[in-house]
Write an enzyme that holds these catalytic residues in place. Sequence first.
Site, PDB file in Angstrom:
ATOM      1  N   LYS A  16       0.724  -1.025  -0.018  1.00 35.71           N
ATOM      2  CA  LYS A  16       0.000  -0.016   0.170  1.00 35.71           C
ATOM      3  C   LYS A  16       0.995   1.199  -0.035  1.00 35.71           C
ATOM      4  O   LYS A  16       0.751   2.274  -0.915  1.00 35.71           O
ATOM      5  CB  LYS A  16      -0.897  -0.066   1.393  1.00 35.71           C
ATOM      6  N   ARG A  91     -10.107   0.484   7.696  1.00 31.60           N
ATOM      7  CA  ARG A  91      -9.677  -0.914   8.171  1.00 31.60           C
ATOM      8  C   ARG A  91     -10.748  -1.679   8.895  1.00 31.60           C
ATOM      9  O   ARG A  91     -10.551  -2.758   9.227  1.00 31.60           O
ATOM     10  CB  ARG A  91      -8.474  -0.714   9.140  1.00 31.60           C
ATOM     11  N   ARG A 130      11.684  -5.288   5.473  1.00 32.66           N
ATOM     12  CA  ARG A 130      11.307  -3.992   5.213  1.00 32.66           C
ATOM     13  C   ARG A 130      12.485  -3.092   6.040  1.00 32.66           C
ATOM     14  O   ARG A 130      12.592  -3.056   7.101  1.00 32.66           O
ATOM     15  CB  ARG A 130       9.955  -3.567   5.395  1.00 32.66           C
ATOM     16  N   ARG A 163      10.768  -1.160  11.086  1.00 30.50           N
ATOM     17  CA  ARG A 163       9.587  -0.747  12.115  1.00 30.50           C
ATOM     18  C   ARG A 163       9.405  -1.657  13.194  1.00 30.50           C
ATOM     19  O   ARG A 163       9.785  -2.921  13.004  1.00 30.50           O
ATOM     20  CB  ARG A 163       8.262  -0.749  11.336  1.00 30.50           C
ATOM     21  N   ARG A 174      -0.870  -8.707  13.431  1.00 26.91           N
ATOM     22  CA  ARG A 174      -1.536  -7.636  12.395  1.00 26.91           C
ATOM     23  C   ARG A 174      -2.279  -8.338  11.142  1.00 26.91           C
ATOM     24  O   ARG A 174      -3.323  -8.172  10.793  1.00 26.91           O
ATOM     25  CB  ARG A 174      -0.158  -6.997  11.775  1.00 26.91           C
TER      26      ARG A 174
HETATM   27  P1  AP5 Z   1       4.657  -1.465   2.122  1.00 29.00           P
HETATM   28  O1  AP5 Z   1       4.623  -0.668   0.868  1.00 29.00           O
HETATM   29  O2  AP5 Z   1       5.443  -0.895   3.196  1.00 29.00           O
HETATM   30  O3  AP5 Z   1       3.558  -2.412   2.457  1.00 29.00           O
HETATM   31  P2  AP5 Z   1       2.194  -1.754   3.133  1.00 29.00           P
HETATM   32  O4  AP5 Z   1       0.925  -2.467   2.630  1.00 29.00           O
HETATM   33  O5  AP5 Z   1       2.022  -0.334   3.317  1.00 29.00           O
HETATM   34  O6  AP5 Z   1       2.450  -2.501   4.614  1.00 29.00           O
HETATM   35  P3  AP5 Z   1       2.266  -1.814   6.083  1.00 29.00           P
HETATM   36  O7  AP5 Z   1       2.992  -2.911   7.055  1.00 29.00           O
HETATM   37  O8  AP5 Z   1       2.449  -0.680   6.213  1.00 29.00           O
HETATM   38  O9  AP5 Z   1       0.694  -2.082   6.363  1.00 29.00           O
HETATM   39  P4  AP5 Z   1      -0.033  -2.222   7.776  1.00 29.00           P
HETATM   40  O10 AP5 Z   1      -1.443  -1.963   7.482  1.00 29.00           O
HETATM   41  O11 AP5 Z   1       0.449  -3.325   8.472  1.00 29.00           O
HETATM   42  O12 AP5 Z   1       0.776  -0.798   8.514  1.00 29.00           O
HETATM   43  P5  AP5 Z   1       0.334   0.509   8.858  1.00 29.00           P
HETATM   44  O13 AP5 Z   1       1.537   1.329   8.909  1.00 29.00           O
HETATM   45  O14 AP5 Z   1      -0.800   0.939   7.861  1.00 29.00           O
HETATM   46  O15 AP5 Z   1       5.638  -2.807   1.533  1.00 29.00           O
HETATM   47  C1  AP5 Z   1       6.020  -3.779   2.519  1.00 29.00           C
HETATM   48  C2  AP5 Z   1       7.464  -4.331   2.024  1.00 29.00           C
HETATM   49  O16 AP5 Z   1       7.412  -5.052   0.883  1.00 29.00           O
HETATM   50  C3  AP5 Z   1       8.598  -3.239   1.947  1.00 29.00           C
HETATM   51  O17 AP5 Z   1       9.945  -3.599   2.123  1.00 29.00           O
HETATM   52  C4  AP5 Z   1       8.403  -3.020   0.418  1.00 29.00           C
HETATM   53  O18 AP5 Z   1       9.651  -2.616  -0.315  1.00 29.00           O
HETATM   54  C5  AP5 Z   1       8.311  -4.279  -0.184  1.00 29.00           C
HETATM   55  N1  AP5 Z   1       7.295  -4.708  -1.293  1.00 29.00           N
HETATM   56  C6  AP5 Z   1       6.305  -3.739  -1.615  1.00 29.00           C
HETATM   57  N2  AP5 Z   1       5.635  -4.083  -2.728  1.00 29.00           N
HETATM   58  C7  AP5 Z   1       6.684  -5.010  -3.399  1.00 29.00           C
HETATM   59  C8  AP5 Z   1       6.523  -5.800  -4.528  1.00 29.00           C
HETATM   60  N3  AP5 Z   1       5.435  -5.660  -5.268  1.00 29.00           N
HETATM   61  N4  AP5 Z   1       7.496  -6.822  -4.602  1.00 29.00           N
HETATM   62  C9  AP5 Z   1       8.348  -7.005  -3.668  1.00 29.00           C
HETATM   63  N5  AP5 Z   1       8.514  -6.359  -2.539  1.00 29.00           N
HETATM   64  C10 AP5 Z   1       7.423  -5.286  -2.381  1.00 29.00           C
HETATM   65  O19 AP5 Z   1      -0.268   0.354  10.179  1.00 29.00           O
HETATM   66  C11 AP5 Z   1       0.157   0.156  11.255  1.00 29.00           C
HETATM   67  C12 AP5 Z   1      -0.371   0.238  12.731  1.00 29.00           C
HETATM   68  O20 AP5 Z   1      -1.139   1.408  12.857  1.00 29.00           O
HETATM   69  C13 AP5 Z   1      -1.565  -0.855  12.612  1.00 29.00           C
HETATM   70  O21 AP5 Z   1      -0.957  -2.122  13.137  1.00 29.00           O
HETATM   71  C14 AP5 Z   1      -2.556  -0.262  13.692  1.00 29.00           C
HETATM   72  O22 AP5 Z   1      -2.155  -0.664  14.779  1.00 29.00           O
HETATM   73  C15 AP5 Z   1      -2.332   1.243  13.296  1.00 29.00           C
HETATM   74  N6  AP5 Z   1      -3.331   1.632  12.493  1.00 29.00           N
HETATM   75  C16 AP5 Z   1      -2.890   2.286  11.116  1.00 29.00           C
HETATM   76  N7  AP5 Z   1      -4.217   2.403  10.638  1.00 29.00           N
HETATM   77  C17 AP5 Z   1      -5.259   2.323  11.345  1.00 29.00           C
HETATM   78  C18 AP5 Z   1      -6.443   2.281  10.982  1.00 29.00           C
HETATM   79  N8  AP5 Z   1      -6.893   2.783  10.142  1.00 29.00           N
HETATM   80  N9  AP5 Z   1      -7.664   1.766  12.027  1.00 29.00           N
HETATM   81  C19 AP5 Z   1      -6.803   1.346  13.319  1.00 29.00           C
HETATM   82  N10 AP5 Z   1      -5.328   1.304  13.457  1.00 29.00           N
HETATM   83  C20 AP5 Z   1      -4.729   1.494  12.359  1.00 29.00           C
HETATM   84 MG    MG Z   2       2.325   0.977   4.767  1.00 29.92          MG
END
Ligand code: AP5
Ligand code: MG
Length: 218
Positions: A16, A91, A130, A163, A174
């Site tokens: 994402k 979410r 990552r 992270r 997660r």
């Molecule tokens: P990346 O692009 O970083 O993936 P992502 O989908 O953004 O994954 P996240 O871990 O950020 O998602 P998440 O939903 O768990 O975390 P968030 O920060 O939103 O890519 C991941 C890795 O893969 C990287 O190393 C990249 O280089 C690699 N990659 C990407 N594309 C690739 C490809 N095509 N091929 C190969 N490699 C690739 O949330 C964190 C925490 O915050 C949650 O757990 C929760 O506690 C809280 N939170 C956030 N939003 C909310 C919400 N709306 N409601 C409640 N709690 C929330």
């Molecule tokens: Mg992300």
Amino acid sequence: MRSQALIFLGAPGAGKGTQAREVSKYYSIPQISTGDILRQAVRNGTPLGLAAKAKMEAGELVPDEVVCGIVEQRISQPDCLNGLILDGFPRTLPQAECVGDLLLAKGKGKPLVIDIKVDPEVLFKRLTGRRTCSLCGEIYNIYFNPPRVEGFCDKDGGKLFQRADDSEEVIRQRMTAYETETSPLIVYYTSKGLLHVVEGDRRPELITKDLIEFLGKA
Ligand code: AP5
Ligand code: MG
């Protein structure tokens, strides 16, 4: 792109952030990641950060009213006038209802929702590998997309960090939160005719190309 608001759905590690960053640059619209906003609040030790810290460290979702409040405030900023990308929000079903109302109230109409689909086995390695730039937020992966110099960003030389929630135990939690609370949004948005699925298990630049092409026609 007809729609004023894009939503990126997808499991942890689906890409994402990686894709939202590219689309944000392409259309010059802000990428609003609730995860990034919450992590910044935790780093700054603000009341919001203190409220969210324990949930994030446990891999659980932060309460709906907290994240909805963040988004309501953020999308009222002037840089969102011409469109915006929501990365990792909504979410839960209540968050989806909330964002639908917020967008309507701001005159932005219905969102376009992109679901990035990736096999669960692939996600684990993506998350443990990552690394993120502490200066510009560029996302790397020690297995799939390593920086030229280990530990430092190609773009600005910033130090890369891992992270806190990318440990095996927290990743599992997660994934569970995603399955139980977020994946029902796929049905929710499909039934509204707003969902577009992209195959996320390909090179990132191919996914970006398809997305830009799709958005150009959408
Ligand atoms: P990346 O692009 O970083 O993936 P992502 O989908 O953004 O994954 P996240 O871990 O950020 O998602 P998440 O939903 O768990 O975390 P968030 O920060 O939103 O890519 C991941 C890795 O893969 C990287 O190393 C990249 O280089 C690699 N990659 C990407 N594309 C690739 C490809 N095509 N091929 C190969 N490699 C690739 O949330 C964190 C925490 O915050 C949650 O757990 C929760 O506690 C809280 N939170 C956030 N939003 C909310 C919400 N709306 N409601 C409640 N709690 C929330
Ligand atoms: Mg992300």
